[in-house]
Design a protein around this motif. Structure first.
Motif, mmCIF file in Angstrom:
data_model
loop_
_atom_site.group_PDB
_atom_site.id
_atom_site.type_symbol
_atom_site.label_atom_id
_atom_site.label_comp_id
_atom_site.label_asym_id
_atom_site.label_seq_id
_atom_site.Cartn_x
_atom_site.Cartn_y
_atom_site.Cartn_z
ATOM 1 N N THR A 232 0.830 -1.202 0.000
ATOM 2 C CA THR A 232 0.000 0.000 0.000
ATOM 3 C C THR A 232 0.867 1.255 0.000
ATOM 4 O OG1 THR A 232 -1.732 -1.190 1.203
ATOM 5 C CG2 THR A 232 -1.846 1.224 1.207
ATOM 6 N N ARG A 233 1.963 1.212 0.752
ATOM 7 C CA ARG A 233 2.866 2.366 0.765
ATOM 8 C C ARG A 233 3.404 2.641 -0.625
ATOM 9 N NH1 ARG A 233 7.995 4.417 -0.823
ATOM 10 N NH2 ARG A 233 8.674 5.959 0.697
ATOM 11 N N GLU A 234 3.839 1.616 -1.346
ATOM 12 C CA GLU A 234 4.400 1.815 -2.677
ATOM 13 C C GLU A 234 3.333 2.274 -3.670
ATOM 14 O OE1 GLU A 234 8.461 0.580 -2.833
ATOM 15 O OE2 GLU A 234 7.303 2.044 -1.694
ATOM 16 N N LEU A 235 2.108 1.744 -3.539
ATOM 17 C CA LEU A 235 1.007 2.223 -4.376
ATOM 18 C C LEU A 235 0.761 3.711 -4.140
ATOM 19 C CD1 LEU A 235 -1.497 -0.757 -4.022
ATOM 20 C CD2 LEU A 235 -0.637 0.132 -6.200
ATOM 21 N N ASN A 236 0.745 4.108 -2.874
ATOM 22 C CA ASN A 236 0.506 5.516 -2.549
ATOM 23 C C ASN A 236 1.630 6.408 -3.068
ATOM 24 O OD1 ASN A 236 -1.914 4.982 -1.229
ATOM 25 N ND2 ASN A 236 -0.956 4.793 0.787
ATOM 26 N N LYS A 237 2.866 5.955 -2.903
ATOM 27 C CA LYS A 237 4.006 6.759 -3.360
ATOM 28 C C LYS A 237 3.956 6.960 -4.875
ATOM 29 C CE LYS A 237 7.191 8.212 -1.510
ATOM 30 N NZ LYS A 237 7.692 9.555 -1.115
ATOM 31 N N ALA A 238 3.678 5.859 -5.611
ATOM 32 C CA ALA A 238 3.597 5.980 -7.070
ATOM 33 C C ALA A 238 2.433 6.889 -7.467
ATOM 34 C CB ALA A 238 3.447 4.598 -7.700
ATOM 35 N N TYR A 239 1.313 6.771 -6.779
ATOM 36 C CA TYR A 239 0.153 7.600 -7.099
ATOM 37 C C TYR A 239 0.455 9.084 -6.868
ATOM 38 C CZ TYR A 239 -4.377 9.890 -6.707
ATOM 39 O OH TYR A 239 -5.423 10.751 -6.860
ATOM 40 N N VAL A 240 1.125 9.408 -5.779
ATOM 41 C CA VAL A 240 1.479 10.800 -5.499
ATOM 42 C C VAL A 240 2.311 11.363 -6.651
ATOM 43 C CG1 VAL A 240 2.781 12.325 -3.967
ATOM 44 C CG2 VAL A 240 1.330 10.550 -2.997
ATOM 45 N N GLY A 241 3.239 10.560 -7.164
ATOM 46 C CA GLY A 241 4.068 11.015 -8.278
ATOM 47 C C GLY A 241 3.312 11.154 -9.583
ATOM 48 N N PHE A 242 2.311 10.281 -9.801
ATOM 49 C CA PHE A 242 1.619 10.252 -11.087
ATOM 50 C C PHE A 242 0.364 11.119 -11.117
ATOM 51 C CE2 PHE A 242 3.071 5.523 -11.549
ATOM 52 C CZ PHE A 242 4.382 5.933 -11.652
ATOM 53 N N ARG A 243 -0.151 11.501 -9.970
ATOM 54 C CA ARG A 243 -1.459 12.166 -9.928
ATOM 55 C C ARG A 243 -1.467 13.431 -10.780
ATOM 56 N NH1 ARG A 243 -4.555 15.042 -4.869
ATOM 57 N NH2 ARG A 243 -2.901 16.571 -5.273
ATOM 58 N N ARG A 244 -2.562 13.637 -11.463
ATOM 59 C CA ARG A 244 -2.703 14.820 -12.315
ATOM 60 C C ARG A 244 -3.195 16.005 -11.495
ATOM 61 N NH1 ARG A 244 -8.159 15.683 -13.887
ATOM 62 N NH2 ARG A 244 -9.561 13.984 -13.277
ATOM 63 N N ASP A 245 -2.931 17.186 -12.015
ATOM 64 C CA ASP A 245 -3.525 18.376 -11.428
ATOM 65 C C ASP A 245 -5.028 18.330 -11.652
ATOM 66 O OD1 ASP A 245 -1.080 19.459 -10.626
ATOM 67 O OD2 ASP A 245 -0.709 20.252 -12.643
#
Length: 621
Positions: free
Chosen positions: A503-516
Motif C-alpha cells: 500500500t505504501r508503494e502504491l501511494n508513493k507511485a500515485y502521489v508522483g503520477f497524480r494529475r492536477d
C-alpha cells in the motif's frame, strides 16, 4: 549566459521559441544500461535512503549507493539523453514474443508538447524568484522582495549575520570581517586567473576553517592532473564560476523558501539563478550546511556544498576516478552556462526557468485501493530504450532517494545520480528540499540536459557535451518534466509482501503520477518508468511494474515501461497487461489479489496467481 549587471533585465528573449527539436548524440550507441534502482552500502557524507542505520565519521545516516548487488552485468550505452523517439522509431516494434496487436504504439502516447505544463500563477503556494510580468514579455529579471534568515528559507551566504563583536576588535580596534567579506575576497582572487587547484582549496578553506582537518581535495587534484588536458577549460571556467558565485546578492533578491516536509510548495528560478547557487555550492559557501551530525539544523536535508565530492574518504582510488568523471560533467555544465561563445545555438542557451514543486497528499485523500474501480490504462513496454532518452517528452520517473539526489555528491552512480549529473540544475533541489515522506514527491519542470554519458555505476564515464534543443513553453521552461519518488528498500526481499508495504508503494507511485485537478486526463503526458525500487533495493520487478500500472490507472495516465534489456520481463509484462485490460480487470480486484498473494507461504509466479484469482484460465495465456 548573459553577464550583464544583474540589477537590470539580464536576458531578453523572443516570446515564441521556434527552434527545431533535434536529438544530439555523442559517440557510438550500444545497448542501454540496466537502470534498476541499485545502490551499495559504501558510506559517504550523504544522508541515507534506508529507514535505519548510521554510518560515517559524523554518525549521520548514509545513503546506499551503486555497488556489487545492482551494478553487475550492466551493459554500457553512450547516451545523449535527448529528445524522444517519433512514430517510425524501433520502439514501436513490439518486444520479441509480444504480439503486435497486444502492444500499444509508442508514438500514440501523449507528450508534454501537446499538453499544458501549468501556469506559474496557478501553482499553489508558489514563490517565483523571477519577475513573471517581465517573463511574459520575453525578458528574465530577478524579482525583488524580502530577505530572510530563518528556519523557513535558505540561509544564503551573503546574509550571514555579523559576529557579535563585529564593530571592533579589542586588540586591533579594526572592524572584524564578516563571513561573506572573507568569502568575497577569497573568490575575487580566483576571478583573476593564474591559479592552481591548491589556490581553489585555500579559498574554500578560508571561510570553512572548522573543517581544515576533515576536508580533502584529492578528486580536484586528480582531475587537474589527468583530465584537464582532455577538457581544456579548467583555467577559464573556474574564474567565471567565482565571478558567477559573487553575483549572488544581485541575482537572488528575495528569500528562497525551503520545501519542508508535508507542505505543498513550489519555487521557480531562472537558469542563471540556479547556476549562481550551484557555483556557491561548488565553492562550499553555504553556511550551516556542513554539519551532518544527529540533531544538527539541516540533518533532514541533503548536503549541498561540494566538499564531499572533492574528497576521498574512505580511501579508494576507484572512487576517486569515478568522482573525477562526475566533475567532468559538472564543469561542462559551468562551461556552458558561463560561455561567451557567440556560436552557441540559440535554442541550446540556458536562458529559461525551472520549477521545483513539492507535492504532498494527506493520508485521507489517498486512494482506497480496495474500492478503486478504475481499469488499466494503455501501456507500451520495451526492452530497448531508456527513461531519459526515449522517454523524453513524457513524465520521467526519477528512482529517487528520499534525500533528493542520493549520492550525486558522493560515490553513487545509478539512475538518479546519473540523471542529476547530466542535468546539474537538478542538484540545486538539494539546497531547499527536505527529505521526502511516504506521501510526497518532488516534480521538476524545465531542466536542461548538458552532457552525454556511457556506462553505468562502476563503468560510468562522461562522454561529452550535449546540446539540448528541447522546445520551451510560454514560461520559458523546457518541455521536460521529472518526478522524484523514493521506493522502500528491503534488506530481506520477503518483507515487501505485506499489506502495509504494498500500500505504501502504491501511494508513493500515485502521489508522483497524480494529475492536477484542473487538467483533463486526455491532456496528460504518459509516464516513462522502469524497474523502480528493484536491484539492490530488493524490489520484485513484476510487483513493482504492477504497482505502477495500478497507480497510473487511478491517476489516469498511460505508461511507457522500459525493462533495460530484459526481454523476458518485457514479454511477461506486456502479455499480462493485455489479458488484464482485455478482461476489464479493475484496480480493486488486483489489490485484493495482491493481498491474497501476501498470505501465501510459497511464492508462485505472481501474474499466474493473479490470473487464477480473477478467473482467467492458464490455457488462455
Amino acid at each position: 549566459m548573459s553577464k550583464n549587471d544583474s540589477s537590470q533585465v539580464w536576458s531578453c528573449l523572443n516570446q515564441t521559441d521556434n527552434s527545431v527539436t533535434n536529438k544530439a548524440s555523442v559517440g557510438e550507441t550500444s545497448q542501454k544500461p540496466s537502470q534498476n534502482d541499485s545502490r551499495n552500502n559504501s558510506a559517504t557524507q550523504q544522508p541515507t535512503c534506508s529507514k535505519s542505520g548510521a554510518g560515517g565519521a559524523t554518525n549521520q545516516p548514509q545513503p546506499t549507493e551503486a555497488g556489487d548487488r545492482g551494478a553487475t552485468n550492466q551493459p554500457s550505452h553512450n547516451q545523449s539523453m535527448g529528445e524522444g523517439s517519433v512514430c517510425n522509431s524501433s520502439l514501436n516494434t513490439p518486444t520479441s514474443g509480444v504480439r503486435s496487436e497486444d502492444a500499444y504504439p509508442f508514438c500514440k502516447l501523449m507528450k508534454l508538447q501537446a499538453c499544458d505544463m501549468g501556469r506559474l500563477s496557478c501553482i499553489r503556494d508558489h514563490t517565483a524568484l523571477i519577475d513573471t510580468d517581465y517573463l511574459l514579455k520575453g525578458c528574465i529579471a530577478p524579482h525583488t522582495g524580502k530577505d530572510f534568515w530563518d528556519g523557513f528559507h535558505v540561509k544564503l551566504p551573503h546574509l550571514y549575520p555579523q559576529p557579535a563583536g563585529h564593530q571592533t576588535s579589542h586588540q586591533t580596534h579594526h572592524a572584524m570581517h564578516s563571513r561573506w567579506n572573507v568569502t568575497r575576497e577569497a573568490l575575487k582572487q580566483l576571478t583573476r586567473g593564474h591559479f592552481s587547484i591548491g589556490d581553489v582549496q585555500t579559498a574554500i578553506m578560508s571561510y570553512n576553517s572548522d573543517y581544515k582537518h576533515k576536508w580533502t581535495f584529492e578528486v580536484l587534484h586528480q582531475y587537474a592532473q589527468r583530465l584537464e588536458k582532455q577538457d581544456n577549460y579548467l583555467e577559464t571556467v573556474i574564474p567565471k564560476m567565482a565571478k558567477l558565485a559573487l553575483e549572488l546578492p544581485d541575482l537572488i533578491k528575495k528569500g528562497v523558501p525551503l520545501l519542508r516536509c508535508q507542505h505543498i510548495k513550489a519555487v521557480t528560478l531562472s537558469q542563471q539563478q540556479i547556476a549562481c547557487l550551484l557555483a556557491n555550492a561548488f565553492f562550499c559557501t553555504f553556511p550551516h550546511r556542513n554539519n551532518t551530525k544527529p540533531g544538527s539544523e539541516y540533518i533532514t536535508f541533503p548536503t549541498i556544498n561540494f566538499s564531499s565530492l572533492f574528497g576521498n574518504s574512505p580511501k579508494d582510488e576507484t572512487k576517486v576516478a569515478q568522482k573525477a568523471q562526475k566533475l567532468r560533467a559538472i564543469l561542462q555544465y559551468f562551461h556552458t552556462v558561463t560561455t561567451d561563445d557567440p556560436h552557441q545555438p540559440t535554442e541550446a542557451k540556458p536562458d529559461g526557468v525551472v520549477t521545483f514543486e513539492r507535492i504532498s497528499i494527506p493520508n485521507d485523500q489517498l486512494p482506497k485501493w480496495k474500492n478503486e474501480k478504475k481499469l488499466l490504462r494503455n501501456l507500451h513496454v520495451s526492452s530497448k530504450g531508456s527513461i531519459e532518452e526515449e522517454g523524453s517528452g513524457l513524465l520521467q520517473v526519477d528512482f529517487a532517494c528520499k534525500y533528493i539526489g542520493g549520492g550525486v555528491l558522493g560515490t553513487g552512480l545509478v539512475q538518479e545520480e546519473i540523471l542529476f549529473l547530466m542535468s546539474p540544475e537538478l542538484i540545486v533541489s538539494r539546497l531547499f528540499t527536505e527529505k521526502l515522506d511516504h506521501n510526497e514527491c518532488l516534480r521538476i519542470t524545465g531542466a536542461q540536459i548538458y552532457s552525454s554519458y556511457s556506462g553505468y555505476s562502476r563503468s560510468f564515464e562522461w562522454a561529452g557535451p550535449h546540446q539540448d534543443k528541447t522546445k520551451r513553453d510560454k514560461w520559458r521552461r523546457r518541455f521536460r518534466q521529472i518526478v522524484a519518488i523514493d521506493a522502500l528498500e528491503f534488506k530481506n526481499p520477503k518483507d515487501q509482501w505485506t499489506k502495509d508495504n504494498i500500500t505504501r508503494e502504491l501511494n508513493k507511485a500515485y502521489v508522483g503520477f497524480r494529475r492536477d485537478p484542473d487538467t483533463p486526463p486526455e491532456h496528460l503526458p504518459a509516464i516513462a518508468t522502469g524497474n523502480w525500487g528493484c536491484g539492490a533495493f530488493g524490489g520484485d520487478p513484476k510487483l513493482k511494474a504492477l504497482i505502477q500500472l495500478m497507480a497510473a490507472a487511478v491517476a489516469e495516465r498511460d505508461m511507457a515501461y522500459f525493462t533495460f534489456g530484459n526481454e523476458g520481463l518485457a514479454e511477461e509484462l506486456q502479455n499480462a497487461h493485455y489479458h488484464l485490460k482485455t478482461n476489464k480487470v479493475t484496480v480493486d480486484k488486483l489489490y485484493k489479489a495482491l493481498m491474497d498473494y501476501c498470505g501465501q507461504r510459497e511464492r508462485p509466479d505472481l501474474y499466474f496467481f493473479i490470473f487464477k484469482k480473477i478467473g482467467l484460465q492458464i490455457s488462455q495465456l
